[in-house]
Design an enzyme around this catalytic site. Structure first.
Site, PDB file in Angstrom:
ATOM      1  N   ASP A   1      39.836  36.491  42.445  1.00  0.00           N
ATOM      2  CA  ASP A   1      39.288  37.156  41.262  1.00  0.00           C
ATOM      3  C   ASP A   1      39.523  36.249  40.049  1.00  0.00           C
ATOM      4  O   ASP A   1      40.594  35.654  39.923  1.00  0.00           O
ATOM      5  CB  ASP A   1      39.979  38.513  41.053  1.00  0.00           C
ATOM      6  N   ILE A   2      38.532  36.161  39.155  1.00  0.00           N
ATOM      7  CA  ILE A   2      38.677  35.278  37.988  1.00  0.00           C
ATOM      8  C   ILE A   2      39.600  35.878  36.926  1.00  0.00           C
ATOM      9  O   ILE A   2      40.055  35.159  36.038  1.00  0.00           O
ATOM     10  CB  ILE A   2      37.313  34.904  37.361  1.00  0.00           C
TER      11      ILE A   2
ATOM     12  N   HIS B   1      32.453  45.608  45.933  1.00  0.00           N
ATOM     13  CA  HIS B   1      33.544  44.642  46.092  1.00  0.00           C
ATOM     14  C   HIS B   1      34.871  45.366  46.277  1.00  0.00           C
ATOM     15  O   HIS B   1      35.150  46.364  45.645  1.00  0.00           O
ATOM     16  CB  HIS B   1      33.610  43.636  44.938  1.00  0.00           C
ATOM     17  N   LEU B   2      35.641  44.835  47.211  1.00  0.00           N
ATOM     18  CA  LEU B   2      36.946  45.376  47.579  1.00  0.00           C
ATOM     19  C   LEU B   2      38.018  44.494  46.957  1.00  0.00           C
ATOM     20  O   LEU B   2      38.008  43.276  47.156  1.00  0.00           O
ATOM     21  CB  LEU B   2      37.088  45.372  49.108  1.00  0.00           C
ATOM     22  N   HIS B   3      38.940  45.109  46.229  1.00  0.00           N
ATOM     23  CA  HIS B   3      40.055  44.372  45.630  1.00  0.00           C
ATOM     24  C   HIS B   3      41.234  44.337  46.594  1.00  0.00           C
ATOM     25  O   HIS B   3      41.540  45.342  47.244  1.00  0.00           O
ATOM     26  CB  HIS B   3      40.524  45.062  44.349  1.00  0.00           C
TER      27      HIS B   3
END
Length: 140
Positions: free
Chosen positions: A33-34, A101-103
């Site tokens: 992740d940015i 999207h999955l974190h």
């Protein structure tokens, strides 16, 4: 947002770098992740465009489970103790990108106050895979 203009579709297809794809299979990719919420913060995104969890139905339960299991195994491969991880999806309208999207975030102890709230599991804005997939099965 159309798939043709979707940032995550470009990343999943390998047409946009950075980020570097840390993992890839036929169904999804994983990358950093940015804006990391902790020491380890990765996203798993399907190669097929899905706007959010709200468009999934029973036929997508397997994909959700495979993304979750893949994230767990990926974090373990990075030496992460997954018992101290947060893994889940934001629920619309609390999404930053209109592509599912999955974190995968670890450790929870290194998360600041805002991120602890933002990724609070369970909450009405962030759900673990198992809780959300049960809801999909019941409602669809």
């Amino acid at each position: 947002q159309s798939p043709e203009k979707c940032l995550f579709c470009e990343i999943a297809s390998g047409n946009r770098t950075p980020p570097v794809l840390e993992f890839e299979n036929d169904e999804y990719v994983i990358f950093k992740d940015i804006r990391p919420a902790s020491t380890h913060h990765y996203l798993a995104i399907p190669k097929q465009h899905f706007e959010s969890l709200n468009v999934l139905n029973k036929s997508h339960v397997g994909l959700g489970n495979r993304m979750n299991d893949g994230m767990v195994e990926f974090l373990k491969s990075k030496g992460v103790d997954t018992s101290h991880a947060v893994i889940g999806f934001h629920i619309p309208p609390f999404i930053s990108q209109h592509h599912l999207h999955l974190h995968g975030i670890s450790p929870k102890s290194k998360m600041g106050l805002w991120n602890r709230i933002n990724f609070l599991t369970p909450s009405f804005w962030f759900k673990s895979v198992s809780l959300r997939l049960v809801h999909i099965c019941i409602c669809s």
